[in-house]
Scaffold this motif. Structure first.
Motif, PDB file in Angstrom:
ATOM      1  N   THR A  14       0.827  -1.196   0.000  1.00 48.92           N
ATOM      2  CA  THR A  14       0.000   0.000   0.000  1.00 48.92           C
ATOM      3  C   THR A  14       0.865   1.250   0.000  1.00 48.92           C
ATOM      4  N   PHE A  15       1.927   1.234   0.797  1.00 49.18           N
ATOM      5  CA  PHE A  15       2.862   2.356   0.834  1.00 49.18           C
ATOM      6  C   PHE A  15       3.475   2.601  -0.536  1.00 49.18           C
ATOM      7  N   LEU A  16       3.900   1.540  -1.198  1.00 47.59           N
ATOM      8  CA  LEU A  16       4.499   1.685  -2.530  1.00 47.59           C
ATOM      9  C   LEU A  16       3.484   2.178  -3.553  1.00 47.59           C
ATOM     10  N   ALA A  17       2.230   1.771  -3.420  1.00 49.63           N
ATOM     11  CA  ALA A  17       1.192   2.273  -4.328  1.00 49.63           C
ATOM     12  C   ALA A  17       0.977   3.766  -4.116  1.00 49.63           C
ATOM     13  N   TRP A  18       0.968   4.209  -2.862  1.00 50.95           N
ATOM     14  CA  TRP A  18       0.843   5.636  -2.568  1.00 50.95           C
ATOM     15  C   TRP A  18       2.034   6.399  -3.135  1.00 50.95           C
ATOM     16  N   LEU A  19       3.241   5.837  -2.997  1.00 54.57           N
ATOM     17  CA  LEU A  19       4.426   6.504  -3.552  1.00 54.57           C
ATOM     18  C   LEU A  19       4.322   6.630  -5.066  1.00 54.57           C
ATOM     19  N   ARG A  20       3.890   5.571  -5.727  1.00 59.69           N
ATOM     20  CA  ARG A  20       3.714   5.618  -7.180  1.00 59.69           C
ATOM     21  C   ARG A  20       2.717   6.691  -7.576  1.00 59.69           C
ATOM     22  N   THR A  21       1.634   6.781  -6.833  1.00 61.85           N
ATOM     23  CA  THR A  21       0.623   7.787  -7.122  1.00 61.85           C
ATOM     24  C   THR A  21       1.186   9.189  -6.928  1.00 61.85           C
ATOM     25  N   GLY A  22       1.931   9.397  -5.837  1.00 65.38           N
ATOM     26  CA  GLY A  22       2.546  10.702  -5.580  1.00 65.38           C
ATOM     27  C   GLY A  22       3.531  11.104  -6.665  1.00 65.38           C
ATOM     28  N   VAL A  23       4.356  10.159  -7.092  1.00 68.80           N
ATOM     29  CA  VAL A  23       5.325  10.447  -8.152  1.00 68.80           C
ATOM     30  C   VAL A  23       4.606  10.729  -9.470  1.00 68.80           C
ATOM     31  N   ALA A  24       3.535  10.001  -9.743  1.00 71.14           N
ATOM     32  CA  ALA A  24       2.768  10.244 -10.975  1.00 71.14           C
ATOM     33  C   ALA A  24       2.119  11.630 -10.952  1.00 71.14           C
ATOM     34  N   VAL A  25       1.602  12.044  -9.805  1.00 65.86           N
ATOM     35  CA  VAL A  25       0.987  13.372  -9.700  1.00 65.86           C
ATOM     36  C   VAL A  25       2.048  14.453  -9.883  1.00 65.86           C
ATOM     37  N   ILE A  26       3.236  14.244  -9.299  1.00 65.40           N
ATOM     38  CA  ILE A  26       4.334  15.205  -9.472  1.00 65.40           C
ATOM     39  C   ILE A  26       4.747  15.276 -10.940  1.00 65.40           C
ATOM     40  N   ALA A  27       4.878  14.131 -11.591  1.00 67.68           N
ATOM     41  CA  ALA A  27       5.254  14.117 -13.009  1.00 67.68           C
ATOM     42  C   ALA A  27       4.193  14.813 -13.861  1.00 67.68           C
ATOM     43  N   PHE A  28       2.927  14.603 -13.536  1.00 65.83           N
ATOM     44  CA  PHE A  28       1.854  15.281 -14.263  1.00 65.83           C
ATOM     45  C   PHE A  28       1.926  16.787 -14.038  1.00 65.83           C
ATOM     46  N   GLY A  29       2.290  17.193 -12.825  1.00 66.40           N
ATOM     47  CA  GLY A  29       2.464  18.617 -12.537  1.00 66.40           C
ATOM     48  C   GLY A  29       3.571  19.234 -13.367  1.00 66.40           C
ATOM     49  N   PHE A  30       4.698  18.518 -13.504  1.00 66.86           N
ATOM     50  CA  PHE A  30       5.782  19.012 -14.362  1.00 66.86           C
ATOM     51  C   PHE A  30       5.331  19.087 -15.815  1.00 66.86           C
ATOM     52  N   LEU A  31       4.558  18.104 -16.253  1.00 72.61           N
ATOM     53  CA  LEU A  31       4.050  18.112 -17.620  1.00 72.61           C
ATOM     54  C   LEU A  31       3.156  19.323 -17.866  1.00 72.61           C
ATOM     55  N   ILE A  32       2.259  19.589 -16.936  1.00 73.68           N
ATOM     56  CA  ILE A  32       1.370  20.749 -17.070  1.00 73.68           C
ATOM     57  C   ILE A  32       2.176  22.040 -17.030  1.00 73.68           C
TER      58      ILE A  32
END
Length: 129
Positions: A14-32
């Motif tokens: 669960t922790f690793l899934a949350w980390l993946r989600t956080g990194v994906a949101v950060i990457a999407f923020g950089f993309l935007i």
């Protein structure tokens, strides 16, 4: 064998899934945030008329900088919340007492992320009208 191994393994997954989600949101923020570079490059490549190019640049910069920064901050908050949740759940697993499940942190973060997506889509909806 580690006592309550399956519980600890589920907590780590669960922790690793949350980390993946956080990194994906950060990457999407950089993309935007850097979407304006893509718009400028495409307008140069397609030889867009100057008045349309200025409109595209202003729209992409309005959308990108503020919204991208908010997505990056929410991603960082997700990662910090994941760490807090992991440590708290680990302590609860090691404790021998029976505890009730809490979902408030997950609910609040989901609402914040949904609200951020809605706010980010408003400029796109306005420009489409």
């Amino acid at each position: 064998m580690i006592k309550s191994y399956t519980d600890h393994a589920a907590n780590e997954r669960t922790f690793l899934a949350w980390l993946r989600t956080g990194v994906a949101v950060i990457a999407f923020g950089f993309l935007i945030d850097r979407f304006d570079l893509f718009v400028i490059t495409m307008s140069n490549a397609l030889s867009v008329q100057p008045e349309h190019r200025a409109e595209l640049e202003s729209m992409s910069s309005k959308l990108g900088h503020g919204t991208g920064l908010w997505f990056i901050l929410v991603g960082i908050i997700l990662i910090v919340a994941a760490m807090v949740r992991f440590v708290r759940t680990r302590a609860l697993i090691l404790d021998q007492e029976i505890h009730t499940a809490g979902f408030m942190m997950e609910f609040v973060l989901a609402v914040v992320l949904a609200a951020l997506i809605v706010v980010a889509s408003i400029p796109l909806l306005v420009s489409a009208l």
